[in-house]
Write a protein that holds these residues in place. Structure first.
Motif, PDB file in Angstrom:
ATOM      1  N   SER A 198      -4.208 -35.282  50.805  1.00  0.00           N
ATOM      2  CA  SER A 198      -4.232 -33.926  50.255  1.00  0.00           C
ATOM      3  C   SER A 198      -5.747 -33.432  50.149  1.00  0.00           C
ATOM      4  N   THR A 199      -6.625 -34.533  49.857  1.00  0.00           N
ATOM      5  CA  THR A 199      -7.877 -34.420  49.790  1.00  0.00           C
ATOM      6  C   THR A 199      -8.503 -33.921  50.994  1.00  0.00           C
ATOM      7  N   LEU A 200      -8.169 -34.711  52.190  1.00  0.00           N
ATOM      8  CA  LEU A 200      -8.555 -34.046  53.453  1.00  0.00           C
ATOM      9  C   LEU A 200      -8.106 -32.770  54.029  1.00  0.00           C
ATOM     10  N   VAL A 201      -7.022 -32.114  53.333  1.00  0.00           N
ATOM     11  CA  VAL A 201      -6.392 -31.070  53.528  1.00  0.00           C
ATOM     12  C   VAL A 201      -7.013 -29.945  52.756  1.00  0.00           C
ATOM     13  N   SER A 202      -7.075 -30.329  51.388  1.00  0.00           N
ATOM     14  CA  SER A 202      -7.893 -29.072  50.564  1.00  0.00           C
ATOM     15  C   SER A 202      -9.215 -29.111  50.712  1.00  0.00           C
ATOM     16  N   THR A 203     -10.124 -30.094  51.008  1.00  0.00           N
ATOM     17  CA  THR A 203     -11.391 -29.984  50.768  1.00  0.00           C
ATOM     18  C   THR A 203     -11.989 -28.940  51.841  1.00  0.00           C
ATOM     19  N   PRO A 204     -11.614 -29.020  53.157  1.00  0.00           N
ATOM     20  CA  PRO A 204     -12.309 -27.900  54.193  1.00  0.00           C
ATOM     21  C   PRO A 204     -11.745 -26.606  53.865  1.00  0.00           C
ATOM     22  N   ILE A 205     -10.299 -26.489  53.361  1.00  0.00           N
ATOM     23  CA  ILE A 205      -9.846 -25.167  53.094  1.00  0.00           C
ATOM     24  C   ILE A 205     -10.467 -24.659  51.926  1.00  0.00           C
ATOM     25  N   GLY A 206     -10.645 -25.288  51.007  1.00  0.00           N
ATOM     26  CA  GLY A 206     -11.199 -24.946  49.515  1.00  0.00           C
ATOM     27  C   GLY A 206     -12.595 -24.560  49.777  1.00  0.00           C
ATOM     28  N   ILE A 207     -13.486 -25.351  50.294  1.00  0.00           N
ATOM     29  CA  ILE A 207     -14.758 -25.309  50.560  1.00  0.00           C
ATOM     30  C   ILE A 207     -15.056 -23.846  51.391  1.00  0.00           C
ATOM     31  N   LEU A 208     -14.377 -23.758  52.716  1.00  0.00           N
ATOM     32  CA  LEU A 208     -14.579 -22.527  53.411  1.00  0.00           C
ATOM     33  C   LEU A 208     -14.008 -21.132  52.441  1.00  0.00           C
ATOM     34  N   TYR A 264     -16.168 -17.871  51.760  1.00  0.00           N
ATOM     35  CA  TYR A 264     -15.889 -16.545  51.804  1.00  0.00           C
ATOM     36  C   TYR A 264     -15.866 -15.865  50.831  1.00  0.00           C
ATOM     37  N   LEU A 265     -15.411 -16.242  49.440  1.00  0.00           N
ATOM     38  CA  LEU A 265     -15.458 -15.460  48.453  1.00  0.00           C
ATOM     39  C   LEU A 265     -16.916 -15.326  47.721  1.00  0.00           C
ATOM     40  N   ALA A 266     -17.654 -16.195  48.155  1.00  0.00           N
ATOM     41  CA  ALA A 266     -19.147 -15.963  47.669  1.00  0.00           C
ATOM     42  C   ALA A 266     -19.617 -15.076  48.543  1.00  0.00           C
ATOM     43  N   GLU A 267     -19.670 -14.918  49.616  1.00  0.00           N
ATOM     44  CA  GLU A 267     -20.462 -14.135  50.837  1.00  0.00           C
ATOM     45  C   GLU A 267     -19.673 -12.604  50.880  1.00  0.00           C
ATOM     46  N   TYR A 268     -18.257 -12.744  50.735  1.00  0.00           N
ATOM     47  CA  TYR A 268     -17.619 -11.342  50.865  1.00  0.00           C
ATOM     48  C   TYR A 268     -17.002 -10.971  49.565  1.00  0.00           C
ATOM     49  N   GLY A 269     -17.150 -11.602  48.479  1.00  0.00           N
ATOM     50  CA  GLY A 269     -16.046 -11.590  47.692  1.00  0.00           C
ATOM     51  C   GLY A 269     -16.470 -10.030  46.930  1.00  0.00           C
ATOM     52  N   GLU A 270     -17.445  -9.348  47.152  1.00  0.00           N
ATOM     53  CA  GLU A 270     -17.753  -7.868  46.522  1.00  0.00           C
ATOM     54  C   GLU A 270     -17.453  -6.727  47.578  1.00  0.00           C
ATOM     55  N   GLU A 271     -17.237  -7.258  48.870  1.00  0.00           N
ATOM     56  CA  GLU A 271     -17.271  -6.104  49.785  1.00  0.00           C
ATOM     57  C   GLU A 271     -15.826  -5.724  50.275  1.00  0.00           C
ATOM     58  N   ASN A 272     -15.026  -6.502  50.049  1.00  0.00           N
ATOM     59  CA  ASN A 272     -13.604  -6.136  50.395  1.00  0.00           C
ATOM     60  C   ASN A 272     -12.518  -6.635  49.482  1.00  0.00           C
ATOM     61  N   LYS A 273     -11.280  -5.749  49.812  1.00  0.00           N
ATOM     62  CA  LYS A 273     -10.344  -6.302  48.532  1.00  0.00           C
ATOM     63  C   LYS A 273      -9.659  -7.436  48.795  1.00  0.00           C
ATOM     64  N   PRO A 297      -7.144 -24.588  44.836  1.00  0.00           N
ATOM     65  CA  PRO A 297      -7.665 -23.668  43.817  1.00  0.00           C
ATOM     66  C   PRO A 297      -9.098 -23.994  43.157  1.00  0.00           C
ATOM     67  N   VAL A 298      -8.899 -25.453  42.739  1.00  0.00           N
ATOM     68  CA  VAL A 298     -10.012 -26.137  42.121  1.00  0.00           C
ATOM     69  C   VAL A 298     -11.239 -26.194  43.135  1.00  0.00           C
ATOM     70  N   VAL A 299     -11.102 -26.302  43.957  1.00  0.00           N
ATOM     71  CA  VAL A 299     -12.231 -26.643  44.932  1.00  0.00           C
ATOM     72  C   VAL A 299     -12.876 -25.179  45.353  1.00  0.00           C
ATOM     73  N   VAL A 300     -11.630 -24.012  45.524  1.00  0.00           N
ATOM     74  CA  VAL A 300     -11.967 -22.763  45.651  1.00  0.00           C
ATOM     75  C   VAL A 300     -13.022 -22.151  44.779  1.00  0.00           C
ATOM     76  N   ARG A 301     -12.792 -22.277  43.458  1.00  0.00           N
ATOM     77  CA  ARG A 301     -13.348 -21.770  42.296  1.00  0.00           C
ATOM     78  C   ARG A 301     -14.481 -22.521  42.101  1.00  0.00           C
ATOM     79  N   THR A 302     -14.542 -23.958  42.249  1.00  0.00           N
ATOM     80  CA  THR A 302     -16.004 -24.596  42.074  1.00  0.00           C
ATOM     81  C   THR A 302     -16.860 -24.196  43.012  1.00  0.00           C
ATOM     82  N   THR A 303     -16.388 -24.108  44.369  1.00  0.00           N
ATOM     83  CA  THR A 303     -17.399 -23.745  45.391  1.00  0.00           C
ATOM     84  C   THR A 303     -17.752 -22.347  45.046  1.00  0.00           C
ATOM     85  N   ASP A 304     -16.895 -21.528  44.779  1.00  0.00           N
ATOM     86  CA  ASP A 304     -17.311 -19.927  44.725  1.00  0.00           C
ATOM     87  C   ASP A 304     -18.438 -19.839  43.639  1.00  0.00           C
ATOM     88  N   ASN A 305     -18.289 -20.594  42.410  1.00  0.00           N
ATOM     89  CA  ASN A 305     -19.097 -20.471  41.278  1.00  0.00           C
ATOM     90  C   ASN A 305     -20.388 -20.935  41.538  1.00  0.00           C
TER      91      ASN A 305
END
Length: 284
Positions: A81-91, A95-104, A154-162
């Protein structure tokens, strides 16, 4: 400042009361935590024998045995689960940090991520059961890893974004001024600047899924015997702890305390590691 001023004295007393209440609340939390750890040590330390790591779970009413199959099963499912969630969450976080304010789409992604962060784990287990287990007609370690991945992403996504949002604009502008494309700035400048914080998010995600029981009830189930084939039901520490703790056998309850001690201190070690070794220092 005149200390006789009644307004100042009132604010000073309010400050002292607030500090006292905060210290009291912290003390209660620390005392409860120490109580839990002491109880686990008292009841579980005696079960920490070599047999715990080298023998499989015993049959009902038998003596001896260990938790080797449950430990290996948990490590395999959490590792996958770590091998699967880490790259997906980081990428996804990039994406959210780079384009989060530009598209819906990015806004919807962030909204769905927030919902998944607060979703009960048993709901995720039922979702994977209906989507995967019910269609293949058997429980498996892959199903358990899928459920744990849905909790960790979701944990990796939000941490990476923040963490990426903490990078100062001056550093990004300097990279753009050198002619670097946006993807290279995001991957080689922005992400590298906060890599310690991203690793912290991954460790926190691992710590969270390590003790999940409800999703595994509907996906991996359990296996009394040692099994390294993840396409079959697999033993795991959370389920074995639940099963043994509710049993009438003293030997099983002792093993349950030993397993609880392993899970608790593993999660505690991951949290301490993430907050000490990988403490993030944001560049100026």
């Amino acid at each position: 400042m005149n200390t006789v001023n009644p307004v100042y004295r009132k604010r000073l007393w309010q400050h002292r009361v607030g500090i006292a209440l905060s210290v009291a609340a912290m003390s209660v939390g620390v005392i409860v935590l120490l109580w839990i750890l002491a109880t686990l040590l008292i009841n579980g330390f005696s079960a920490l024998t070599p047999a715990l790591f080298t023998q499989t779970t015993p049959a009902p009413g038998s003596e001896g045995g260990g938790l080797m199959n449950a430990i290996v099963g948990s490590l395999m499912m959490v590792g996958l689960s770590t091998l699967v969630s880490t790259p997906i969450g980081i990428l996804a976080g990039i994406y959210l940090a780079e384009y989060g304010e530009e598209n819906k789409l990015a806004q919807v992604t962030r909204f769905v991520t927030d919902i998944m962060l607060s979703a009960p784990s048993i709901v995720i287990g039922l979702f994977v059961y209906a989507l995967y287990v019910a269609n293949v007609n058997h429980f498996s370690g892959y199903a358990g890893s899928l459920a744990l991945s849905l909790i960790a992403v979701p944990v990796v996504v939000r941490t990476t974004d923040n963490m990426l949002r903490l990078v100062p604009n001056s550093l990004l502008e300097a990279a753009f001024a050198l002619g670097a494309p946006r993807w290279k700035v995001a991957m080689l400048v922005r992400l590298r600047a906060v890599k310690a914080g991203v690793v912290t998010g991954v460790l926190l995600a691992v710590a969270r899924v390590s003790g999940e029981t409800a999703p595994l009830l509907f996906t991996a189930l359990n296996n009394q015997f040692f099994n390294a084939d993840m396409n079959k039901p697999m033993a795991n520490l959370p389920y074995v702890i639940y099963q043994f703790a509710m049993s009438p056998y003293d030997n099983w309850r002792s093993l349950a305390w030993g397993g609880a001690l392993l899970v608790t201190f593993s999660v505690l070690a991951l949290n301490i590691l993430s907050r000490t070794v990988f403490t993030q220092k944001v560049p100026n």
